[in-house]
Design an enzyme around this catalytic site. Structure first.
Site, short mmCIF file in Angstrom:
data_model
loop_
_atom_site.label_atom_id
_atom_site.label_comp_id
_atom_site.label_asym_id
_atom_site.label_seq_id
_atom_site.Cartn_x
_atom_site.Cartn_y
_atom_site.Cartn_z
N GLY A 319 63.01 70.35 63.39
CA GLY A 319 64.43 70.72 63.31
C GLY A 319 64.68 71.76 62.24
O GLY A 319 63.83 72.61 61.95
N GLU A 320 65.89 71.73 61.69
CA GLU A 320 66.29 72.62 60.59
C GLU A 320 66.26 74.09 60.97
O GLU A 320 66.18 74.97 60.11
CB GLU A 320 65.39 72.40 59.36
CG GLU A 320 65.33 70.95 58.91
CD GLU A 320 64.30 70.73 57.81
OE1 GLU A 320 63.99 71.68 57.08
OE2 GLU A 320 63.79 69.61 57.70
N GLY A 321 66.30 74.39 62.27
CA GLY A 321 66.28 75.78 62.72
C GLY A 321 64.89 76.37 62.85
O GLY A 321 64.75 77.54 63.26
#
Length: 367
Positions: A319-321
């Site tokens: 996640g987190e971009g």
């Protein structure tokens, strides 16, 4: 505020420019189809930019919305409740995957605290100054936000989109830094797609065991009961089972489409916000790319509903971009190829009819 108003503000990328881009592609020396999906990406960017040939992606930016979700108190996440600020700190310190990739690709990262549950003094003022509230409510038993907070969060996202567009950002990689965010996102997707909790419940970015998965499934089931009565109002839906970060991301996506600024979506959280935004403005998804397959079943549901095909499938679940940022070089490569490949040499002009004239002598004849 009525999110349905965005439907009149958002136009599709220019269809005429896209046709011009397709014609330009047909004239290139490399055969049509030889570059696979890169051709489609280049044409999409041309339409978004209203430019043939397409312009290079020179000022991309990672934008991450951060927030804590009260539902994490039920141990539905691989991280402890109220610890999203640790994800933010790691990103700021350059110690998270998205920070490493952004440094490698020379892409700036902007983090917006929409609803972290921490003392503001733990993080820089530039991050925390946008905070709508401290943490979002436990969606299985209470609303995530008040109606006023939901509107404030959406307007926050809109404001960030305007700031990015005004500063010259030409493409955004959108992600989240949250704890409990996938539970809220899966609830939104299940509600909008009309599916059961078990169909959308995944393991989250940090991974959870079977017992935690069952707790998460039960929390989504209970939140769904609260979500279904408010499906007709997207803003109320975000207030009921969303969160400050999700509402802000929804506003960001809608205003980015208004400003004709392309966005690459990351995982299930950004997909959920995109699905809410699509319900408000059906043309908005034409401005987004799905960066990657996150492995979350809810993300697959949302992307299928929006007819968005992910660019990458590398099994990246952090996640987190991060996954969407990995897709950025692919988009930049598509733009470079479309802009810089030479056109093929023109064939010599033939006679109009292609037939010999009546007074032409037959081959091999003698005077």
């Amino acid at each position: 505020m009525n999110l349905d108003d965005f439907s009149d503000l958002i136009e599709r990328p220019d269809g005429g420019v896209r046709r011009d881009a397709e014609e330009h592609r047909e004239r290139l020396a490399v055969p049509v189809g030889a570059l696979g999906r890169l051709d489609e990406l280049g044409e999409w960017l041309s339409a978004a930019q209203q430019s043939v040939p397409v312009k290079a992606i020179e000022r991309p930016r990672v934008v991450l919305f951060a927030g804590d979700h009260g539902v994490a108190e039920l141990d539905v996440s691989g991280r402890a409740a109220g610890t999203a600020h640790e994800l933010v700190r790691a990103a700021l310190d350059g110690a998270s995957p998205v920070a490493v990739l952004a440094r490698r690709f020379s892409v700036p990262v902007r983090i917006v605290d929409a609803g972290l549950d921490c003392d503001p003094d733990l993080l820089p003022e530039a991050v925390v100054r946008h905070r709508v509230r401290r943490g979002s409510g436990r969606i299985d038993v209470e609303d995530a936000l008040t109606a006023e907070e939901a509107e404030e969060a959406v307007r926050l996202g809109m404001r960030i989109a305007d700031e990015e567009a005004d500063s010259g950002t030409d493409l955004v990689v959108l992600g989240d830094l949250s704890v409990g965010g996938t539970t809220a996102a899966s609830t939104l997707i299940a509600a909008l797609c009309g599916t059961d909790a078990s169909v959308v419940t995944g393991r989250g970015g940090a991974g959870i065991d079977d017992l935690a998965w069952m707790r998460k499934c039960a929390a989504i089931r209970d939140a769904l009961r609260r979500a279904r009565p408010v499906l007709g109002d997207q803003l109320e839906l975000l207030a009921t089972v969303g969160g400050a970060d999700l509402a802000a991301m929804t506003g960001f996506l809608l205003q980015s489409a208004v400003r004709r600024m392309p966005v690459v979506l990351d995982g299930v959280v950004s997909a959920a916000c995109a699905l809410v935004a699509q319900r408000a403005a059906f043309r908005a998804p034409d401005w987004w790319l799905a960066g990657q397959v996150s492995g979350e079943p809810a993300q697959a549901k949302a992307l299928d509903r929006m007819a968005l095909t992910p660019l990458l499938d590398h099994g990246v679940t952090v996640g987190e971009g991060s996954g969407a940022l990995l897709a950025l070089p692919l988009v930049q490569a598509a733009a470079a190829l479309a802009a810089e490949l030479p056109e093929r040499a023109q064939e010599p002009a033939e006679e109009e009819t292609g037939e010999p004239s009546d007074d032409a002598e037959p081959a091999g004849s003698t005077a």
